[in-house]
Enzyme design. Structure first.
Site, PDB file in Angstrom:
ATOM      1  N   GLU A  64       0.828  -1.224   0.000  1.00  0.00           N
ATOM      2  CA  GLU A  64       0.000   0.000   0.000  1.00  0.00           C
ATOM      3  C   GLU A  64       0.852   1.259   0.000  1.00  0.00           C
ATOM      4  OE1 GLU A  64      -2.948  -0.464   3.135  1.00  0.00           O
ATOM      5  OE2 GLU A  64      -3.968  -2.023   1.946  1.00  0.00           O
ATOM      6  N   GLU A  75      -1.922  -9.970  -6.048  1.00  0.00           N
ATOM      7  CA  GLU A  75      -1.965 -10.770  -7.282  1.00  0.00           C
ATOM      8  C   GLU A  75      -1.134 -10.113  -8.381  1.00  0.00           C
ATOM      9  OE1 GLU A  75      -4.454  -9.885  -5.380  1.00  0.00           O
ATOM     10  OE2 GLU A  75      -5.996 -11.444  -5.262  1.00  0.00           O
ATOM     11  N   CYS A 112      -9.719  -9.221  -6.988  1.00  0.00           N
ATOM     12  CA  CYS A 112     -10.541  -8.078  -7.409  1.00  0.00           C
ATOM     13  C   CYS A 112     -10.598  -7.999  -8.940  1.00  0.00           C
ATOM     14  CB  CYS A 112      -9.984  -6.783  -6.826  1.00  0.00           C
ATOM     15  SG  CYS A 112      -8.528  -6.161  -7.688  1.00  0.00           S
ATOM     16  N   CYS A 115      -7.343  -7.180 -10.789  1.00  0.00           N
ATOM     17  CA  CYS A 115      -6.401  -8.313 -10.811  1.00  0.00           C
ATOM     18  C   CYS A 115      -6.886  -9.391 -11.782  1.00  0.00           C
ATOM     19  CB  CYS A 115      -6.218  -8.891  -9.417  1.00  0.00           C
ATOM     20  SG  CYS A 115      -5.244  -7.795  -8.363  1.00  0.00           S
TER      21      CYS A 115
HETATM   22  N1  THU Z   1      -6.135  -6.432  -2.336  1.00  0.00           N
HETATM   23  C1  THU Z   1      -5.361  -7.382  -2.905  1.00  0.00           C
HETATM   24  O1  THU Z   1      -4.154  -7.480  -2.647  1.00  0.00           O
HETATM   25  N2  THU Z   1      -5.947  -8.231  -3.780  1.00  0.00           N
HETATM   26  C2  THU Z   1      -7.268  -8.193  -4.125  1.00  0.00           C
HETATM   27  O2  THU Z   1      -7.684  -8.932  -5.009  1.00  0.00           O
HETATM   28  C3  THU Z   1      -8.182  -7.309  -3.409  1.00  0.00           C
HETATM   29  C4  THU Z   1      -7.551  -6.260  -2.593  1.00  0.00           C
HETATM   30  C5  THU Z   1      -5.503  -5.484  -1.412  1.00  0.00           C
HETATM   31  C6  THU Z   1      -5.411  -4.074  -1.935  1.00  0.00           C
HETATM   32  C7  THU Z   1      -5.374  -3.274  -0.660  1.00  0.00           C
HETATM   33  O3  THU Z   1      -4.029  -3.231  -0.201  1.00  0.00           O
HETATM   34  C8  THU Z   1      -6.173  -4.101   0.318  1.00  0.00           C
HETATM   35  O4  THU Z   1      -6.235  -5.406  -0.227  1.00  0.00           O
HETATM   36  C9  THU Z   1      -7.585  -3.589   0.560  1.00  0.00           C
HETATM   37  O5  THU Z   1      -8.276  -3.395  -0.630  1.00  0.00           O
END
Ligand code: THU
Length: 160
Positions: A64, A75, A112, A115
């Protein structure tokens, strides 16, 4: 007018011990990678492990940023690294484990939309499916035989 129905199929495993040994091992690597997630803003931690056809395993975690959109999901961290380091190799299997520190979840957490689009690009590039296994903090594990199952009506190079 005609209606088009789109169906998708997933498999669900009750726990890690029900997975093929190789996949269980991959999920354990994803879990380990998740410990390296940098998620001070969301407290949502995601770990990924990808097995390639040369038997290399690439791992990643979400990273982040204070400027929120500059962060990256686990991902894509993993898949772009795999694509950058082993451009000639196929990705066979991806294992994903995700969960919040504050709100423990035991249901499978799928990748998500952004991804899914990124994974789809590599499926198209390598012209073979990538198996995706995903789970929450604990509990059942869902499996999709291909990213295509998770992203019907994909936008890919054929549209360009
Ligand atoms: N996040 C992922 O790493 N992968 C996903 O498929 C969904 C969300 C992360 C992004 C962010 O750092 C945190 O999860 C909250 O959205």
């Amino acid at each position: 007018m005609k209606e088009i129905k789109i169906e998708t199929t997933l498999q669900v495993f009750d726990d890690l011990s029900e997975l093929p040994k190789e996949v269980e091992n991959l999920m354990r690597k994803a879990k380990k990678a998740r410990e390296k997630a940098y998620a001070p803003y969301s407290n949502f931690y995601v770990g990924v492990a990808i097995r390639l056809d040369n038997q290399e395993i690439i791992t990643g975690s979400n990273q982040e940023n204070a400027s929120y959109p500059s962060g990256l999901c686990a991902e894509r961290t993993a898949i772009y690294y795999a694509g950058a380091k082993y451009p000639e190799n196929k990705m066979l299997t991806m294992a994903i484990i995700a969960g919040s520190k504050t709100n423990k979840t035991s249901s499978p957490i799928p990748p998500c939309g952004a991804c899914r689009q990124a994974i789809a690009e590599y499926e198209v590039k390598q012209n073979s499916p990538i198996e995706i296994y995903f789970m929450g903090e604990t509990g059942k594990i869902a499996k999709s035989d291909s990213l295509a199952n998770l992203l019907p009506l994909v936008f890919d190079k054929s549209a360009l």
